[in-house]
Design a protein around this motif. Structure first.
Motif, mmCIF file in Angstrom:
data_model
loop_
_atom_site.group_PDB
_atom_site.id
_atom_site.type_symbol
_atom_site.label_atom_id
_atom_site.label_comp_id
_atom_site.label_asym_id
_atom_site.label_seq_id
_atom_site.Cartn_x
_atom_site.Cartn_y
_atom_site.Cartn_z
ATOM 1 N N GLN A 16 -77.407 -30.945 -16.500
ATOM 2 C CA GLN A 16 -78.761 -30.458 -16.251
ATOM 3 C C GLN A 16 -79.493 -30.053 -17.528
ATOM 4 O OE1 GLN A 16 -78.250 -27.324 -13.349
ATOM 5 N NE2 GLN A 16 -78.343 -28.754 -11.621
ATOM 6 N N ASN A 17 -78.798 -30.059 -18.654
ATOM 7 C CA ASN A 17 -79.423 -29.695 -19.926
ATOM 8 C C ASN A 17 -80.093 -30.931 -20.534
ATOM 9 O OD1 ASN A 17 -80.172 -28.786 -22.437
ATOM 10 N ND2 ASN A 17 -78.199 -27.825 -22.904
ATOM 11 N N PRO A 18 -81.423 -30.989 -20.587
ATOM 12 C CA PRO A 18 -82.100 -32.192 -21.087
ATOM 13 C C PRO A 18 -81.920 -32.429 -22.574
ATOM 14 C CG PRO A 18 -83.693 -30.433 -20.683
ATOM 15 C CD PRO A 18 -82.379 -29.938 -20.180
ATOM 16 N N THR A 19 -81.502 -31.425 -23.316
ATOM 17 C CA THR A 19 -81.351 -31.586 -24.766
ATOM 18 C C THR A 19 -79.959 -32.068 -25.167
ATOM 19 O OG1 THR A 19 -80.680 -29.253 -25.025
ATOM 20 C CG2 THR A 19 -83.041 -29.754 -25.129
ATOM 21 N N THR A 20 -79.025 -32.089 -24.238
ATOM 22 C CA THR A 20 -77.661 -32.514 -24.548
ATOM 23 C C THR A 20 -77.592 -34.029 -24.664
ATOM 24 O OG1 THR A 20 -76.809 -30.619 -23.326
ATOM 25 C CG2 THR A 20 -75.249 -32.381 -23.818
ATOM 26 N N ASN A 21 -76.849 -34.507 -25.638
ATOM 27 C CA ASN A 21 -76.663 -35.945 -25.816
ATOM 28 C C ASN A 21 -75.746 -36.482 -24.713
ATOM 29 O OD1 ASN A 21 -76.514 -38.547 -26.770
ATOM 30 N ND2 ASN A 21 -75.061 -38.068 -28.413
ATOM 31 N N LYS A 22 -76.258 -37.408 -23.933
ATOM 32 C CA LYS A 22 -75.499 -37.953 -22.798
ATOM 33 C C LYS A 22 -74.854 -39.311 -23.101
ATOM 34 C CE LYS A 22 -76.959 -34.688 -19.915
ATOM 35 N NZ LYS A 22 -78.124 -34.133 -20.592
ATOM 36 N N SER A 23 -74.948 -39.781 -24.329
ATOM 37 C CA SER A 23 -74.380 -41.086 -24.674
ATOM 38 C C SER A 23 -72.859 -41.039 -24.622
ATOM 39 C CB SER A 23 -74.829 -41.515 -26.070
ATOM 40 O OG SER A 23 -76.220 -41.718 -26.096
ATOM 41 N N CYS A 24 -72.297 -42.157 -24.208
ATOM 42 C CA CYS A 24 -70.839 -42.240 -24.064
ATOM 43 C C CYS A 24 -70.417 -43.685 -24.315
ATOM 44 C CB CYS A 24 -70.415 -41.789 -22.670
ATOM 45 S SG CYS A 24 -68.637 -41.902 -22.347
ATOM 46 N N SER A 25 -69.284 -43.874 -24.950
ATOM 47 C CA SER A 25 -68.774 -45.211 -25.244
ATOM 48 C C SER A 25 -67.465 -45.432 -24.507
ATOM 49 C CB SER A 25 -68.562 -45.380 -26.749
ATOM 50 O OG SER A 25 -68.105 -46.685 -27.044
ATOM 51 N N ARG A 26 -67.391 -46.577 -23.835
ATOM 52 C CA ARG A 26 -66.189 -46.943 -23.081
ATOM 53 C C ARG A 26 -65.735 -48.333 -23.506
ATOM 54 N NH1 ARG A 26 -63.444 -43.338 -20.738
ATOM 55 N NH2 ARG A 26 -62.933 -44.580 -18.902
ATOM 56 N N THR A 27 -64.426 -48.546 -23.498
ATOM 57 C CA THR A 27 -63.860 -49.842 -23.866
ATOM 58 C C THR A 27 -63.170 -50.449 -22.653
ATOM 59 O OG1 THR A 27 -63.512 -49.120 -26.158
ATOM 60 C CG2 THR A 27 -62.296 -51.049 -25.410
ATOM 61 N N LEU A 28 -63.559 -51.668 -22.317
ATOM 62 C CA LEU A 28 -63.000 -52.375 -21.168
ATOM 63 C C LEU A 28 -62.260 -53.621 -21.650
ATOM 64 C CD1 LEU A 28 -66.114 -52.259 -18.788
ATOM 65 C CD2 LEU A 28 -64.309 -50.553 -19.047
ATOM 66 N N LYS A 29 -61.123 -53.890 -21.024
ATOM 67 C CA LYS A 29 -60.353 -55.082 -21.363
ATOM 68 C C LYS A 29 -60.364 -56.039 -20.175
ATOM 69 C CE LYS A 29 -56.095 -56.555 -23.619
ATOM 70 N NZ LYS A 29 -54.818 -56.124 -24.241
ATOM 71 N N VAL A 30 -60.631 -57.313 -20.453
ATOM 72 C CA VAL A 30 -60.743 -58.318 -19.408
ATOM 73 C C VAL A 30 -59.342 -58.746 -18.974
ATOM 74 C CG1 VAL A 30 -61.665 -60.587 -18.810
ATOM 75 C CG2 VAL A 30 -62.926 -59.102 -20.395
ATOM 76 N N PRO A 31 -58.953 -58.539 -17.699
ATOM 77 C CA PRO A 31 -57.581 -58.869 -17.269
ATOM 78 C C PRO A 31 -57.354 -60.364 -17.044
ATOM 79 C CG PRO A 31 -58.833 -57.991 -15.428
ATOM 80 C CD PRO A 31 -59.728 -57.900 -16.622
ATOM 81 N N GLU B 13 -75.449 -44.219 -20.843
ATOM 82 C CA GLU B 13 -76.116 -42.926 -20.797
ATOM 83 C C GLU B 13 -75.731 -42.240 -19.488
ATOM 84 O OE1 GLU B 13 -78.028 -41.331 -22.990
ATOM 85 O OE2 GLU B 13 -77.771 -42.918 -24.486
ATOM 86 N N ASN B 14 -74.973 -41.173 -19.599
ATOM 87 C CA ASN B 14 -74.452 -40.460 -18.431
ATOM 88 C C ASN B 14 -75.486 -39.436 -17.963
ATOM 89 O OD1 ASN B 14 -72.688 -39.472 -16.470
ATOM 90 N ND2 ASN B 14 -71.704 -38.072 -17.903
ATOM 91 N N ASN B 15 -76.530 -39.939 -17.308
ATOM 92 C CA ASN B 15 -77.652 -39.073 -16.925
ATOM 93 C C ASN B 15 -77.586 -38.569 -15.487
ATOM 94 O OD1 ASN B 15 -79.030 -39.425 -19.450
ATOM 95 N ND2 ASN B 15 -79.673 -41.457 -18.749
ATOM 96 N N TYR B 16 -76.987 -39.347 -14.613
ATOM 97 C CA TYR B 16 -77.109 -39.062 -13.181
ATOM 98 C C TYR B 16 -76.168 -37.941 -12.764
ATOM 99 C CZ TYR B 16 -78.448 -40.162 -8.408
ATOM 100 O OH TYR B 16 -78.983 -40.108 -7.145
#
Length: 350
Positions: free
Chosen positions: A100-115, A277-280
């Motif tokens: 709920q904090n609009p000033t917090t950085n919501k960016s996130c990096s994920r790594t996926l591997k194709v099976p 962006e983890n906004n929801y």
């Protein structure tokens, strides 16, 4: 006395000779249709017929079930839950304050591997768990007339509590539009960006008939509490496909909605880097968020239910056919034998 009796008898015979009045009747006019006498097929269910039908249904259903299961197993899926993983360690104890904090950085990096090899088009979905879009108040909080016609922008009587802000109608109004999903995804594969095609992700009938090309967002997400995605006020609702997809509400609390398509083949062992962006906000109601990449077959996405249903019915038919065959061979029964009627049985056999 005798003459009066004779006169009485003759008078009675004279009255009897007169024509009696015709009685009215409710009896319908006779026809074979009203009397249910039309020719009809009345099959006799002999043991051979019953066993043959069960075997036939089993022979048809079991192969269909196997083909459906094989098609479902050919679908390649990558499912990544990120709602917990994308919360910084310092905010793990209070996720609600973080989101709920609009000033917090919501960016996130994920790594996926194709099976396995994934052939284009690859469908990108977001999946929400424990989100009840089928709640009655939530489903009713919208105005279809406002979505279709710009002249009806003040028709917000069914949109409470998101109907009017500062005396001006909200377009689009209602809780459904207000809570539109607003997480974003960007994909990198082999040091190059994967383009996500977001065209035609919604139903054509919705774009053409439910959302007007002359209706533009107005006074939207301007309140003190922002529920979800903001809309471009210069783009008509008929072209805001993320909104159109979201407003087709789901029937179950766990659902997937189409985010876009990737028109690039992926090979087994490839690595995809996802910047999201983890906004929801799903933390306030204990929900979960997942990113899903999936291929499709002629039967659609991955779903084993149809194949298992066909196999279950086919297997049950084979079992009943086998059981009836054994019963027919072990204890045969003469067709039309009157001795089996209850009134023909001996008292001791009842």
């Amino acid at each position: 006395m005798s003459s009066q009796a004779a006169g009485s008898s003759s008078g009675g015979s004279g009255d009897g000779g007169a024509a009696a009045p015709r009685r009215s009747t409710r009896k319908p006019k006779y026809s074979k249709f009203t009397q249910q006498e039309l020719p009809a097929c009345k099959p006799i269910l002999t043991p051979k017929w019953v066993i043959s039908v069960f075997v036939l249904v089993g022979v048809i259903f079991v192969p269909i079930g196997l083909v459906s299961l094989m098609a479902s197993h050919k679908v390649v899926e990558i499912v990544d839950r990120y709602d917990d993983a994308c919360v910084p360690a310092t905010n793990k104890t209070d996720k609600l304050a973080y989101i709920q904090n609009p000033t917090t950085n919501k960016s996130c990096s994920r790594t996926l591997k194709v099976p396995k090899d994934m052939d284009a088009p690859i469908f990108v979905y977001y999946q929400l768990d424990n989100f009840y879009q089928n709640h009655r108040r939530y489903v009713k909080s919208r105005s279809d007339t406002q979505l279709r016609d710009a002249k009806k922008e003040n028709d917000t009587s069914t949109c409470d509590p998101e109907s009017v802000l500062n005396g001006t109608a909200i377009v689009p109004c209602g809780l459904i539009a207000w809570s539109t999903f607003n997480d974003t995804y960007a994909f990198v594969h082999n040091s190059s960006n994967l383009r996500v095609d977001k065209k035609d992700i919604s139903w054509k009938s919705d774009r053409e008939h439910k959302f007007g090309s002359n209706v533009f967002p107005k006074n939207f997400q301007n309140g003190p509490l922002k529920g979800g995605k903001s809309l471009d006020p210069n783009i008509p609702l008929s072209k805001q496909e993320d909104l159109i997809v979201w407003m087709r509400t789901a029937a179950l609390p766990t659902f997937r909605k189409l985010y876009g398509r990737i028109h690039t083949d992926l090979k087994k062992g490839d690595t995809i880097t996802v910047t999201l962006e983890n906004n929801y906000n799903t933390y306030s109601f204990g929900g979960k968020k997942k990113l899903v990449l999936s291929t499709s077959t002629w039967l659609g996405g991955k779903n084993d239910f149809l194949g298992l249903a066909y196999l279950t019915v086919g297997g049950l038919c084979f079992f009943l056919a086998f059981a009836f065959t054994l019963l027919y061979l072990i204890k045969p029964r003469k067709l039309g034998d009157n001795n089996y009627l209850s009134w023909n049985r001996h008292p001791a056999g009842r």
